[in-house]
Design a protein around this motif. Structure first.
Motif, PDB file in Angstrom:
ATOM      1  N   PRO A 135     107.647 -39.689  79.033  1.00 25.89           N
ATOM      2  CA  PRO A 135     107.201 -38.796  77.950  1.00 25.89           C
ATOM      3  C   PRO A 135     108.345 -38.439  77.018  1.00 25.89           C
ATOM      4  CG  PRO A 135     107.481 -37.562  79.991  1.00 25.89           C
ATOM      5  CD  PRO A 135     107.743 -39.002  80.327  1.00 25.89           C
ATOM      6  N   MET A 141      99.250 -33.838  77.127  1.00 29.72           N
ATOM      7  CA  MET A 141      98.978 -34.849  78.142  1.00 29.72           C
ATOM      8  C   MET A 141      98.394 -34.205  79.387  1.00 29.72           C
ATOM      9  SD  MET A 141     101.558 -37.262  80.336  1.00 29.72           S
ATOM     10  CE  MET A 141     101.920 -35.892  81.454  1.00 29.72           C
ATOM     11  N   TYR A 175     103.427 -42.082  73.640  1.00 34.74           N
ATOM     12  CA  TYR A 175     104.059 -42.062  74.963  1.00 34.74           C
ATOM     13  C   TYR A 175     104.544 -43.466  75.269  1.00 34.74           C
ATOM     14  CZ  TYR A 175      99.481 -43.937  76.219  1.00 34.74           C
ATOM     15  OH  TYR A 175      98.334 -44.690  76.261  1.00 34.74           O
ATOM     16  N   LEU A 177      95.873 -40.737  83.260  1.00 33.29           N
ATOM     17  CA  LEU A 177      96.536 -40.031  82.171  1.00 33.29           C
ATOM     18  C   LEU A 177      95.547 -39.891  81.018  1.00 33.29           C
ATOM     19  CD1 LEU A 177      99.954 -41.930  81.988  1.00 33.29           C
ATOM     20  CD2 LEU A 177      99.541 -39.707  83.058  1.00 33.29           C
ATOM     21  N   PHE A 230      95.389 -38.292  76.933  1.00 30.72           N
ATOM     22  CA  PHE A 230      96.130 -37.758  75.793  1.00 30.72           C
ATOM     23  C   PHE A 230      95.107 -37.275  74.765  1.00 30.72           C
ATOM     24  CE2 PHE A 230      98.514 -41.014  77.961  1.00 30.72           C
ATOM     25  CZ  PHE A 230      99.767 -40.444  78.133  1.00 30.72           C
TER      26      PHE A 230
END
Length: 323
Positions: free
Chosen positions: A52, A134, A74, A66, A68
């Motif tokens: 990150p 995130m 990223y 993950l 976003f």
């Protein structure tokens, strides 16, 4: 519809996109910031690292998810020391709903399921604006079973497309977004780390009042009626609602009615009189005045100006061979 379903419905535009990528070490990929989108990555096989901006590397393993929500950039890599390629991924240019790809290399393979959703920031519900840049949902045995099931099904459909794959993948991408948000709110509540809208959605009393407004925005709700839905006194309800949601109950109701009206103007052919009735206004004139105060233009002009947004995807572009 309930609150979370409505939150997702109002922000989404176009069709989501996804790709199953087999990365072979060494590899390092920068995924750029893409305004007006949300992206996800799921580790299906192997392991990798999230790098990150300005933070410590995070080890990722099979089952990690993950998300976003605001389209921030990223980096993912097989190792924190691997050189990172310049961004070659534009989530707005790919036309396919889903695909598979392989990035050549001599080392071990890591398989990622990645994708993107096209969002309209102007339509975002305040619950989504409060999400962090995130969200990392680590794989833990017994947690988020429906999310894991959706990931497994989506990965299988993309790996070996069969008849009806377009429908199944589109539906599974919608489910994945729902399950990611549900898992985040549930996890925050379990860890007593929630605040604001996250707490409002997990608060049984306030959530009941919110659901009532969302399920029937045309009803002439009063604070006393909404307090009854919440099972609280009028004064206690008004205080708690305002604290968690950020505005008084009837102010939020007005905002939601006009947000619903804007969605109907964009997505339906209903007349202005029909829309005004469906969102709780007694006359087309009253509705038009309220809408203009909120959106700065008359409903008819808003409808004429509305246009579909481009589709979303998230595809790597470095040494990629599509299959």
């Amino acid at each position: 519809m309930d609150v979370l379903s409505d939150v997702i419905a109002i922000m989404r535009t176009g069709r989501p996109r996804s790709v199953r990528v087999e990365w072979h070490a060494p590899w390092g990929q920068q995924f750029p910031t893409v305004p007006g989108s949300a992206g996800f990555q799921v580790v299906l096989q192997g392991s990798c690292w999230l790098l990150p901006p300005g933070g410590e590397p995070v080890a990722l393993s099979v089952g990690d998810v993950l998300f976003f929500p605001h389209g921030h950039g990223y980096v993912l890599a097989d190792s924190p020391s691997t050189p990172v390629a310049e961004p070659h991924c534009d989530p707005l240019t790919e036309e396919g709903l889903f695909t598979s790809a392989s990035v050549a290399g001599p080392g071990a393979a890591t398989v990622l399921l990645c994708g993107g959703y096209q969002l309209d920031p102007a339509r975002a519900h305040p619950a989504l604006r409060e999400l962090p840049d995130m969200i990392h949902l680590p794989a833990r045995l017994g947690f988020h079973s429906e999310l894991r099931a959706a990931v497994d099904l989506l990965g299988a459909e993309i790996r070996q497309p069969r008849l009806g794959a377009d429908t199944s993948v589109s539906s599974l991408l919608d489910l994945l977004l729902l399950y990611i948000l549900r898992a985040w709110f549930d996890a925050g509540h379990d860890q007593c780390q929630v605040a604001g809208w996250a707490l409002a959605l997990s608060d049984q009393s306030i959530s009941a009042a919110l659901d009532a407004m969302h399920r029937d925005p045309a009803h002439p709700w009063t604070v006393a009626e909404l307090a009854g839905q919440a099972g609280m006194s009028r004064a206690a309800f008004a205080r708690r609602f305002t604290t968690l949601v950020g505005q008084p109950p009837l102010a939020y109701l007005t905002w939601w009615r006009l947000t619903t009206a804007a969605r109907l103007l964009r997505e339906s052919g209903a007349s202005l009189s029909e829309i005004s009735a469906r969102v709780g206004y007694g006359s087309e004139f009253a509705f038009a005045n309220a809408f203009k105060r909120e959106y700065g233009m008359a409903p008819g002009r808003y409808r004429r100006n509305a246009c579909p947004a481009p589709p979303a995807a998230a595809l790597p572009r470095r040494d990629v061979v599509k299959t």
